[in-house]
Design a protein around this motif. Structure first.
Motif, short mmCIF file in Angstrom:
data_model
loop_
_atom_site.label_atom_id
_atom_site.label_comp_id
_atom_site.label_asym_id
_atom_site.label_seq_id
_atom_site.Cartn_x
_atom_site.Cartn_y
_atom_site.Cartn_z
N GLN A 28 21.63 13.48 19.69
CA GLN A 28 21.48 14.05 20.82
C GLN A 28 19.98 13.56 21.51
O GLN A 28 19.92 13.20 22.71
CB GLN A 28 21.66 15.71 20.92
N THR A 29 19.06 13.67 20.67
CA THR A 29 17.67 13.20 21.02
C THR A 29 17.81 11.81 21.28
O THR A 29 17.05 11.40 22.58
CB THR A 29 16.74 13.72 19.93
N GLN A 30 18.35 10.92 20.41
CA GLN A 30 18.01 9.67 20.65
C GLN A 30 18.86 9.25 22.03
O GLN A 30 18.87 8.04 22.67
CB GLN A 30 18.77 8.65 19.50
N SER A 31 20.35 9.92 22.15
CA SER A 31 21.00 9.14 23.31
C SER A 31 20.35 9.88 24.73
O SER A 31 21.01 9.45 25.58
CB SER A 31 22.51 10.00 23.38
N GLY A 32 19.59 10.69 24.62
CA GLY A 32 18.94 11.14 25.93
C GLY A 32 19.50 12.33 26.44
O GLY A 32 19.02 13.17 27.55
N ALA A 33 20.71 12.93 25.88
CA ALA A 33 21.25 14.20 26.11
C ALA A 33 20.25 15.41 26.10
O ALA A 33 20.27 16.23 26.84
CB ALA A 33 22.26 14.46 25.38
#
Length: 73
Positions: A28-33
């Motif tokens: 979630q953090t890496q995808s920008g969500a």
């Protein structure tokens, strides 16, 4: 099912849940969500906390396993 086997099954399941949750939060953090001022620091914090939780759960349930095994359960 013996209590010692139950302790090992619990160890595997709880560790898998913790690792799966950490993996999901990192994704979630890496995808920008999930927005963060410093994504690298957030990921480091999640992995550190998850590693500590896995270590604590593993030690406690391995102690329970050996205690039940020595008691004959």
């Amino acid at each position: 099912m013996k209590k010692s086997v139950r302790a090992l099954v619990g160890l595997v399941l709880l560790d898998a849940i913790i690792i799966g949750g950490a993996w999901w939060m990192i994704g979630q953090t890496q995808s920008g969500a999930w927005h963060s001022n410093d994504p690298a620091e957030s990921i480091r914090l999640v992995t550190t906390f998850a590693g500590a939780m896995v270590g604590i759960v593993t030690v406690v349930l391995l102690l329970a396993f050996f205690r039940h095994r020595s008691a004959g359960n």
